[in-house]
Design an enzyme around this catalytic site. Structure first.
Site, short mmCIF file in Angstrom:
data_model
loop_
_atom_site.label_atom_id
_atom_site.label_comp_id
_atom_site.label_asym_id
_atom_site.label_seq_id
_atom_site.Cartn_x
_atom_site.Cartn_y
_atom_site.Cartn_z
N CYS A 30 0.82 -1.23 0.00
CA CYS A 30 0.00 0.00 0.00
C CYS A 30 0.84 1.27 0.00
O CYS A 30 0.33 2.35 -0.27
CB CYS A 30 -0.94 0.01 1.19
SG CYS A 30 -2.03 -1.41 1.25
N HIS A 58 -3.02 7.21 3.04
CA HIS A 58 -3.46 5.93 2.48
C HIS A 58 -4.86 5.62 2.99
O HIS A 58 -5.13 5.69 4.19
CB HIS A 58 -2.47 4.83 2.88
CG HIS A 58 -2.97 3.46 2.55
ND1 HIS A 58 -3.49 3.15 1.32
CD2 HIS A 58 -3.05 2.33 3.30
CE1 HIS A 58 -3.86 1.89 1.33
NE2 HIS A 58 -3.61 1.37 2.51
N ASN A 100 -9.94 0.09 0.39
CA ASN A 100 -8.48 0.13 0.33
C ASN A 100 -8.02 -0.41 -1.03
O ASN A 100 -8.14 -1.61 -1.29
CB ASN A 100 -7.94 -0.73 1.48
CG ASN A 100 -6.43 -0.74 1.56
OD1 ASN A 100 -5.74 -0.31 0.63
ND2 ASN A 100 -5.90 -1.23 2.65
#
Ligand code: UT7
Length: 336
Positions: free
Chosen positions: A123, A263, A293
């Site tokens: 990520c 994020h 996500n």
């Protein structure tokens, strides 16, 4: 404010001259997930802030999404694919182990002069790619670099595991990096990692440690597994540390940042990071409710949407801050 990068006179400034993003059309809502696993819209919304996520169409690949995002970024930068010197794709869901997704994108774009490679920092991938790509421009190696974060997380999600399947989505975001002498551009980046905690978030199978076999498939080794609670704590700590270090390097405080793009893992993580940094909710950009996500694509999509929504204007200070498997983390400060 100082620019730690260009305090060394032989380095050039690096600006983001165009951004673009792409998400698939198909929406998977919390109500849809209630039919797949024992969960509820109430649980998902209160624990994560996610209401829906996008899922790639049958046969749609990470390189398809990366190419679509890249085309938009190139158009906005006023750059043709033939002008690209380098393409970097950050992904943990490449089309295949090799060749790289970046090479597939290079061909699809017709970027005949460009070198191409993938990087993997989960990520955190987009900020890692931004950092790597920017150095090629700063050091005069290349003039025009395309960095992309792209993921088909739906290809590694176990749709029977309610702990993880509600969290992830698919998509891609891209940015063009060039030298614009008048602009400050990227002021600093800082990256970090801690491989001792690799087991918190992983896909075990499919690599040299556990090659694909009928047994590995039947045991679900090719699916993502996560210790959510520990990952959550590590995410908040690492993002706060990275953001603080990046701001200190530039002689900035949080109040001077117009837009913070963390994020997009969980709204509770975004809120905890903002609170610990002393940032107001209006400074923080969030689209986690709509996309969940999207791993390496997350901050790239959010950056594109923040620019499109008029949340970032020329001269504004922007803070990207990321965290992911590895563990990896990072932050970037940009004068837009
Ligand atoms: O991109 C990399 C970074 N990723 C992250 O940073 C994600 C970090 N982690 C998180 O976002 C959160 O830890 C989660 C959203 C994954 C979980 O939230 P939590 O508040 O930490 O919940 P929990 O893991 O403590 O689970 C609480 C309960 C458990 O039940 P028991 O054991 O207390 O009976 C889970 O089984 O909630 C249960 N649960 C669910 N219930 C309904 C877990 N997933 C679900 C679900 N629906 N989807």
């Amino acid at each position: 404010m100082t620019n730690p990068r260009t305090s060394r006179p032989h380095l050039r400034t690096v600006s983001i001259t165009g951004v673009g993003s792409y998400v698939p059309d198909r929406i998977l809502s919390n109500a849809d997930l209630e039919k797949l696993v024992e969960t509820s819209d109430e649980w998902i919304t209160s624990r994560t802030g996610i209401k829906e996520r996008r899922i790639a169409a049958e046969g749609e690949t990470t390189s398809d999404m990366a190419t679509a995002a890249a085309r938009k970024a190139l158009e906005r930068a006023g750059v043709t694919a033939a002008e690209l010197d380098l393409i970097i794709v950050a992904t943990i869901t490449p089309d295949m182990p090799f060749p790289s997704t970046a090479c597939l994108v290079q061909h699809r774009l017709g970027a005949s002069r460009a070198a191409a490679f993938d990087i993997e920092a989960a990520c955190s991938g987009f900020v890692y790619a931004l950092d790597i790509g920017s150095h090629f421009v700063a050091c005069h190696t290349y003039n025009t670099v395309l960095v992309i974060g792209a993921e088909k997380m739906s290809s590694v999600v176990d749709w029977k595991d309610r702990n993880t399947c509600v969290l992830f989505g698919d998509g891609a975001g891209a940015a063009v990096l060039q030298n614009r002498p008048a602009a400050h551009g990227l002021l600093t980046t800082c990256l970090g990692s801690d491989g001792a905690k690799a087991g918190l978030l992983e896909v075990r199978g499919g690599g040299s440690a556990c090659p694909a076999t009928a047994k590995s498939v039947s045991e679900g080794m090719h699916f993502l597994r996560m210790d959510g609670k520990e990952t959550f704590k590590n995410a908040v700590n690492a993002m706060v540390t990275a953001a603080t270090e990046a701001l200190e390097r530039c002689g900035l405080n949080i109040a001077q940042i117009r837009c913070i793009i963390p994020h997009q893992a969980n709204q509770r993580i975004l809120s905890a990071v903002a609170e610990r940094l002393g940032a107001g909710p209006d400074q923080v950009f969030s689209n986690v409710d709509r996309y969940g996500n999207t791993s390496a694509a997350s901050v790239a999509i959010a950056l594109d949407e923040a620019v499109g929504a008029g949340r970032i204007h020329r001269g504004d200070l922007v803070l990207l801050v990321v965290f992911g498997a590895g563990l990896t983390w990072g932050a970037a400060v940009i004068e837009w």
